[in-house]
Write a protein that holds these residues in place. Sequence first.
Motif, mmCIF file in Angstrom:
data_model
loop_
_atom_site.group_PDB
_atom_site.id
_atom_site.type_symbol
_atom_site.label_atom_id
_atom_site.label_comp_id
_atom_site.label_asym_id
_atom_site.label_seq_id
_atom_site.Cartn_x
_atom_site.Cartn_y
_atom_site.Cartn_z
ATOM 1 N N THR A 40 44.696 72.403 53.149
ATOM 2 C CA THR A 40 43.363 72.223 53.835
ATOM 3 C C THR A 40 42.161 71.809 53.082
ATOM 4 N N TYR A 89 43.970 69.637 59.462
ATOM 5 C CA TYR A 89 43.523 70.353 58.556
ATOM 6 C C TYR A 89 44.514 71.519 58.313
ATOM 7 N N PHE A 90 45.658 71.060 57.767
ATOM 8 C CA PHE A 90 46.556 72.190 57.415
ATOM 9 C C PHE A 90 47.341 71.693 56.056
ATOM 10 N N GLY A 91 48.059 72.812 55.608
ATOM 11 C CA GLY A 91 48.696 72.699 54.499
ATOM 12 C C GLY A 91 47.718 72.669 53.334
ATOM 13 N N TRP A 133 52.455 75.380 65.532
ATOM 14 C CA TRP A 133 51.714 75.550 64.309
ATOM 15 C C TRP A 133 51.642 74.041 63.781
ATOM 16 N N PRO A 134 50.510 73.516 63.441
ATOM 17 C CA PRO A 134 49.092 73.998 63.184
ATOM 18 C C PRO A 134 48.127 74.173 64.425
ATOM 19 N N ASP A 135 48.671 73.567 65.425
ATOM 20 C CA ASP A 135 47.884 73.529 66.697
ATOM 21 C C ASP A 135 47.128 74.804 67.133
ATOM 22 N N HIS A 162 43.519 76.359 59.258
ATOM 23 C CA HIS A 162 44.655 75.638 59.280
ATOM 24 C C HIS A 162 44.468 75.304 60.982
ATOM 25 N N GLY A 163 44.384 74.013 61.074
ATOM 26 C CA GLY A 163 44.867 73.631 62.653
ATOM 27 C C GLY A 163 44.994 72.013 62.468
ATOM 28 N N GLU A 202 45.120 78.972 62.510
ATOM 29 C CA GLU A 202 45.324 80.058 61.726
ATOM 30 C C GLU A 202 44.095 80.519 60.960
#
Length: 282
Positions: A174, A170-172, A143-145, A166-167, A148
């Motif tokens: 986001t 662009y995570f947390g 995660w985050p690859d 999420h990716g 989600e």
Amino acid sequence: MKNSILSLTALLLLSGAAVAQQTKKDTVFFDDFNSKTLNRNKWNVEITGNTVNNEQQAYVDSAATIYMIKGNLEGAKNGALVLKALYKPGHASKEGKKYDFVSGRINTRDKMMFTYGSASARIKLADGAGLWPAFWALGKGDWPDCGEIDVMETVGDGSWISNALHGPGYFGDTPLAHREPFKKGTDVTKWHVYSVDWTASNLIFKLDGKVIYTVTKPMVEKYGRWAFDNPKFLILNFALGGGYPNGVNKITKPYFGLSQSSVNKIKAGNARVYVDWVLVTR
């Protein structure tokens, strides 16, 4: 698992426009939770080692936190799954970490994975600052690859739910997130159908069949790689406190992100998530 015709039970559970839309598709996965216990052929039960996001609960495999109700109890149709949070001070994970709360989390990893399609669930939630249930999908890998898809989250304010992606990049906190208020007269404590339509080029989030948020591939690629072309599994969980709730409610005591009134609700046995059914079509 694929079945070109929805079961009669599924048709009875879905209603109106949802039936008209879903019956045109193939059923990839369906569970209406009408058995005596959780169907382990469809679901895995997660057990906490170490928690993430500063959440305050441990996930356990217990009939006290994951169980079924029969018939039309609580407004369900043909039974429902219950995820229940419990106050259990001194609970320790196998790694020796201590918790004051336990709860439930299940997933379909390696039992049902899907790429593209529509995932939906009929859910009734408890409200209270820091109660953090979610219905979401996750890919395998780091995660985050792995990507989600948060179909539905709430952090205890019953007046709204949120969606997010999420990716990588662009995570947390986001930028690809949306908060949807409920119409006057309803909230998370009523039954609602939460869903996402996922294609190779976009994700369309819906509340009770109404489009509330759309994310396209170009929108995602402004921030990082499109992480939504790989198989995902579904997750249903009931977290307590943690980073997202704290970011909204700013509560630090008695627990990080979890209010005293919510703790009282848990202690009284009134912190439950009800899931009537889960459906994936393509």
